[in-house]
Write a protein that holds these residues in place. Structure first.
Motif, mmCIF file in Angstrom:
data_model
loop_
_atom_site.group_PDB
_atom_site.id
_atom_site.type_symbol
_atom_site.label_atom_id
_atom_site.label_comp_id
_atom_site.label_asym_id
_atom_site.label_seq_id
_atom_site.Cartn_x
_atom_site.Cartn_y
_atom_site.Cartn_z
ATOM 1 N N LEU A 6 1.006 -1.313 -0.123
ATOM 2 C CA LEU A 6 -0.049 -0.054 -0.035
ATOM 3 C C LEU A 6 0.802 1.156 0.009
ATOM 4 O O LEU A 6 0.452 2.474 0.187
ATOM 5 C CB LEU A 6 -0.933 0.149 1.149
ATOM 6 C CG LEU A 6 -1.938 -1.257 1.112
ATOM 7 C CD1 LEU A 6 -2.435 -1.377 2.370
ATOM 8 C CD2 LEU A 6 -2.994 -0.870 -0.045
ATOM 9 N N LYS A 117 -9.389 4.626 6.134
ATOM 10 C CA LYS A 117 -9.741 5.839 5.838
ATOM 11 C C LYS A 117 -11.013 5.775 5.084
ATOM 12 O O LYS A 117 -10.954 5.002 3.959
ATOM 13 C CB LYS A 117 -8.800 6.600 4.743
ATOM 14 C CG LYS A 117 -9.227 7.870 4.664
ATOM 15 C CD LYS A 117 -7.672 8.989 4.597
ATOM 16 C CE LYS A 117 -6.850 8.628 3.373
ATOM 17 N NZ LYS A 117 -7.406 9.151 2.225
ATOM 18 N N SER A 123 -8.079 14.771 2.321
ATOM 19 C CA SER A 123 -6.953 14.047 2.347
ATOM 20 C C SER A 123 -6.051 13.667 1.408
ATOM 21 O O SER A 123 -4.869 13.556 1.244
ATOM 22 C CB SER A 123 -7.509 12.453 3.132
ATOM 23 O OG SER A 123 -8.153 11.846 2.377
ATOM 24 N N GLU A 124 -6.934 13.611 0.305
ATOM 25 C CA GLU A 124 -5.930 13.716 -1.197
ATOM 26 C C GLU A 124 -5.369 14.970 -1.348
ATOM 27 O O GLU A 124 -4.054 14.928 -1.745
ATOM 28 C CB GLU A 124 -6.935 13.643 -2.219
ATOM 29 C CG GLU A 124 -7.836 12.056 -2.273
ATOM 30 C CD GLU A 124 -6.989 11.091 -2.530
ATOM 31 O OE1 GLU A 124 -5.956 11.123 -3.170
ATOM 32 O OE2 GLU A 124 -7.384 9.892 -2.162
ATOM 33 N N ASN A 129 -1.964 9.562 2.555
ATOM 34 C CA ASN A 129 -1.485 8.277 2.062
ATOM 35 C C ASN A 129 0.198 8.239 2.501
ATOM 36 O O ASN A 129 0.799 7.418 2.743
ATOM 37 C CB ASN A 129 -2.006 7.635 1.230
ATOM 38 C CG ASN A 129 -3.662 7.216 1.320
ATOM 39 O OD1 ASN A 129 -4.062 7.721 2.321
ATOM 40 N ND2 ASN A 129 -4.294 6.475 0.081
ATOM 41 N N HIS A 130 0.493 8.911 1.524
ATOM 42 C CA HIS A 130 1.856 9.179 1.205
ATOM 43 C C HIS A 130 2.569 9.598 2.434
ATOM 44 O O HIS A 130 3.555 8.819 2.609
ATOM 45 C CB HIS A 130 2.045 10.241 -0.218
ATOM 46 C CG HIS A 130 3.360 10.032 -0.978
ATOM 47 N ND1 HIS A 130 3.579 9.040 -1.569
ATOM 48 C CD2 HIS A 130 4.482 10.941 -0.647
ATOM 49 C CE1 HIS A 130 4.879 9.300 -2.159
ATOM 50 N NE2 HIS A 130 5.389 10.335 -1.552
ATOM 51 N N ALA A 133 2.235 6.650 4.872
ATOM 52 C CA ALA A 133 3.364 5.690 4.378
ATOM 53 C C ALA A 133 4.895 6.182 4.806
ATOM 54 O O ALA A 133 5.698 5.132 5.075
ATOM 55 C CB ALA A 133 2.987 5.510 3.201
ATOM 56 N N GLU A 138 0.583 2.358 7.869
ATOM 57 C CA GLU A 138 -0.389 1.982 6.793
ATOM 58 C C GLU A 138 -1.636 2.762 6.846
ATOM 59 O O GLU A 138 -2.081 2.583 7.887
ATOM 60 C CB GLU A 138 -0.696 0.483 6.998
ATOM 61 C CG GLU A 138 -1.480 0.012 5.595
ATOM 62 C CD GLU A 138 -1.759 -1.509 5.916
ATOM 63 O OE1 GLU A 138 -1.234 -2.517 5.422
ATOM 64 O OE2 GLU A 138 -2.933 -1.723 6.548
ATOM 65 N N CYS A 139 -1.888 3.257 5.613
ATOM 66 C CA CYS A 139 -3.270 3.958 5.696
ATOM 67 C C CYS A 139 -4.105 3.408 4.525
ATOM 68 O O CYS A 139 -3.836 3.623 3.431
ATOM 69 C CB CYS A 139 -3.004 5.716 5.572
ATOM 70 S SG CYS A 139 -4.541 6.612 5.366
ATOM 71 N N GLU A 141 -7.235 2.802 2.182
ATOM 72 C CA GLU A 141 -8.571 3.353 1.634
ATOM 73 C C GLU A 141 -9.691 2.110 1.954
ATOM 74 O O GLU A 141 -9.492 1.228 1.532
ATOM 75 C CB GLU A 141 -8.474 3.876 0.158
ATOM 76 C CG GLU A 141 -7.458 4.873 0.020
ATOM 77 C CD GLU A 141 -7.814 6.138 0.408
ATOM 78 O OE1 GLU A 141 -9.010 6.290 0.599
ATOM 79 O OE2 GLU A 141 -7.277 7.048 0.265
ATOM 80 N N GLN A 150 -5.815 3.028 -5.222
ATOM 81 C CA GLN A 150 -4.846 3.018 -4.144
ATOM 82 C C GLN A 150 -3.718 1.418 -4.270
ATOM 83 O O GLN A 150 -2.631 1.668 -4.374
ATOM 84 C CB GLN A 150 -5.128 2.739 -2.967
ATOM 85 C CG GLN A 150 -3.889 2.840 -1.730
ATOM 86 C CD GLN A 150 -4.493 2.738 -0.236
ATOM 87 O OE1 GLN A 150 -5.369 1.948 0.066
ATOM 88 N NE2 GLN A 150 -3.502 3.269 0.706
#
Ligand code: SF4
Length: 485
Positions: A6, A117, A123-124, A129-130, A133, A138-139, A141, A150
């Protein structure tokens, strides 16, 4: 079934024009978008079959959003007070970096390793996520479309349906390759496969993250609409819930929410209402069986104050993120969402992204429109998108040292040569003597006019003066008439 990797590895290309050309040459992508957008347009039209009712509702939606924005600072303060009273911790972030730091500090305080999430465009914006990470968190979707993109290390291509650029066969291959499951194009089976992976993750996650559709100042309530139930799971199963949203999402009271939700769901998917309408007013109380023990709200600015400061550009903040403008846009439907290279594609992206990243980073976005007006006609809160695009084009060509600085990166397409040409053109058209002299020369020397005169003639034919001007023809006609009498 294997566990997916991920860590996002999104490669963003720099050149919007190059990406758009590439997308135009991808017939599979164009077919996927065409059929998806046709279906969404049909559903929206059916759900607003009574034009009178639709226009009444749009006017109401526009008035509600305009009222909320007219009192934005006051409503935000009231929202914070009421949320705090309800036990929600409110955080303020001016930039995406600040927002990520806030989220990470909450995660660190709980020594959390896994985050689940729900769908959230903010959040985008934060590239959450990036960022997580990179910190070893670990995030995952949990929205099915977001889960698919993702898994394929992509970004969403639509604000409501992130994986709309993929058809069932492409998702089947992806699941087969990444999850090690048997290849199937059966959509129901594909959904069940995704759900099976996600179901377990809801219970393992230490923290749930979600977006917010409307934040109600009067009651301190966070409202979230969704169809899959993943939003409810993300906000109730993990012990901590972090909601992230833009400062413009505040509305005054619960009465305002009713028409806005109706406009949102009908414009987005043609649905009278979504399957789930979540209203979050605080953490779990002592006598309640479920819900998180802690709720946080991160309110993000990220350029919204810049739009708010200008009475015309402020209308951008009316947006309720339904995606209807994208579904009806002849440019978006042909090049898809990834070509824009930013979080928000299509017409809404073209008017909101310049405030977030600066006009200089996306100078071609305001021009990537035929100004057909479809986006403005379907917008449920009546944002005059074509007028705002024209305004951004103006800001784009303003002299960089212009005294009235409205936005970051303005003047990114300013050209002295072009300014000189337009000034000369204005002078020609306001002086009869000069205009006649120009007409005389242009009709006699037309063979010398080049067929390529800069970028404009890449997609248009260069104008060629007629052999005889309209004035010449009129004069000849009049003298012929007087000779006949
Ligand atoms: S600009 Fe209007 S049509 Fe486009 S996403 Fe926002 S609310 Fe919907």
């Amino acid at each position: 079934m294997s566990t997916p990797t991920l860590i996002p590895t999104v490669e963003v290309q720099e050149d919007f024009r190059a990406r758009a050309h590439e997308a135009l040459g991808d017939s599979q992508l164009r077919n996927n978008f065409r059929s998806a957008m046709d279906s969404l347009m049909t559903k929206r039209a059916a759900s607003f079959s009574d034009a009178h009712e639709r226009e009444h509702l749009r006017a109401l939606g526009n008035a509600i959003r305009a009222r909320a924005l007219s009192k934005l600072p006051e409503l935000l303060e009231r929202l914070e007070q009421n949320l705090t009273r309800n036990g929600v911790t409110v955080h303020w972030a001016e930039t995406v970096d600040e927002a990520n730091d806030l989220v990470f500090s909450i995660i660190r305080a709980h020594e959390a390793r896994q985050v689940i999430k729900g769908k959230s465009m903010v959040s985008e914006e934060m590239e959450m996520n990036h960022v997580l990470a990179a910190q070893g968190i670990e995030c995952l979707e949990s929205d099915m479309g977001e889960f698919i993109v993702q898994l394929d290390h992509e970004k969403p291509s639509h604000i409501i349906m992130p994986a709309i650029h993929k058809n069932a066969a492409q998702v089947a291959s992806l699941f087969h390759d990444k999850l090690g499951v048997e290849y199937t194009k059966d959509v129901d089976q594909l959904i069940q496969i995704g759900r099976k992976v996600l179901r377990q993750k809801f219970f393992e996650a230490d923290i749930g993250v979600s977006g917010v559709n409307f934040a109600v100042a009067e009651t301190g309530t966070l409202l979230l609409v969704e169809n899959e139930g993943n939003g409810r799971m993300s906000t109730t199963v993990p012990p901590v819930h972090i909601a992230v949203t833009g400062i413009e999402k505040v509305v005054e009271n619960l009465r305002d929410v009713v028409p806005l939700v109706s406009l949102l769901t009908r414009s987005a998917l043609g649905q009278p209402i979504t399957t789930y309408v979540n209203m979050i007013s605080g953490p779990r109380k002592a006598d309640e069986l479920d819900g998180p023990q802690e709720v946080h709200l991160v309110l993000l600015d990220n350029g919204r104050s810049q739009a708010f400061a200008d009475s015309e550009l402020r209308q951008t903040l009316n947006c309720i993120r339904c995606g209807a403008c994208m579904n009806h846009c002849p440019v978006y439907t042909r090049i898809g969402g990834h070509a824009y290279g930013e979080v928000y594609p299509g017409p809404i992206g073209k008017i909101i992204t310049p405030h977030m990243v600066g006009l200089a980073k996306v100078p071609d976005h305001p021009s990537a429109s035929s100004l057909c007006g479809a986006c403005g006609e379907v917008c449920p809160v009546k944002i005059p998108i074509p007028a705002l695009l024209r305004r951004l084009r103006e800001e784009n060509v303003k002299a960089p040292d212009s005294p009235h600085q409205v936005m970051r990166g303005q003047g990114s397409k300013y050209s002295r040569k072009e300014r000189f040409i337009w000034n000369a053109w204005a002078r020609l058209n306001s002086s009869p003597t000069l205009y006649r002299a120009f007409g005389f020369a242009a009709t006699r020397l037309r063979a010398l006019i080049p067929s390529k005169v800069g970028p404009w003639t890449q997609n248009h034919s260069a104008p060629k003066p007629a052999a005889r001007s309209l004035h010449d023809l009129a004069r000849e006609h009049l003298s012929k008439q007087s000779g006949d009498q």
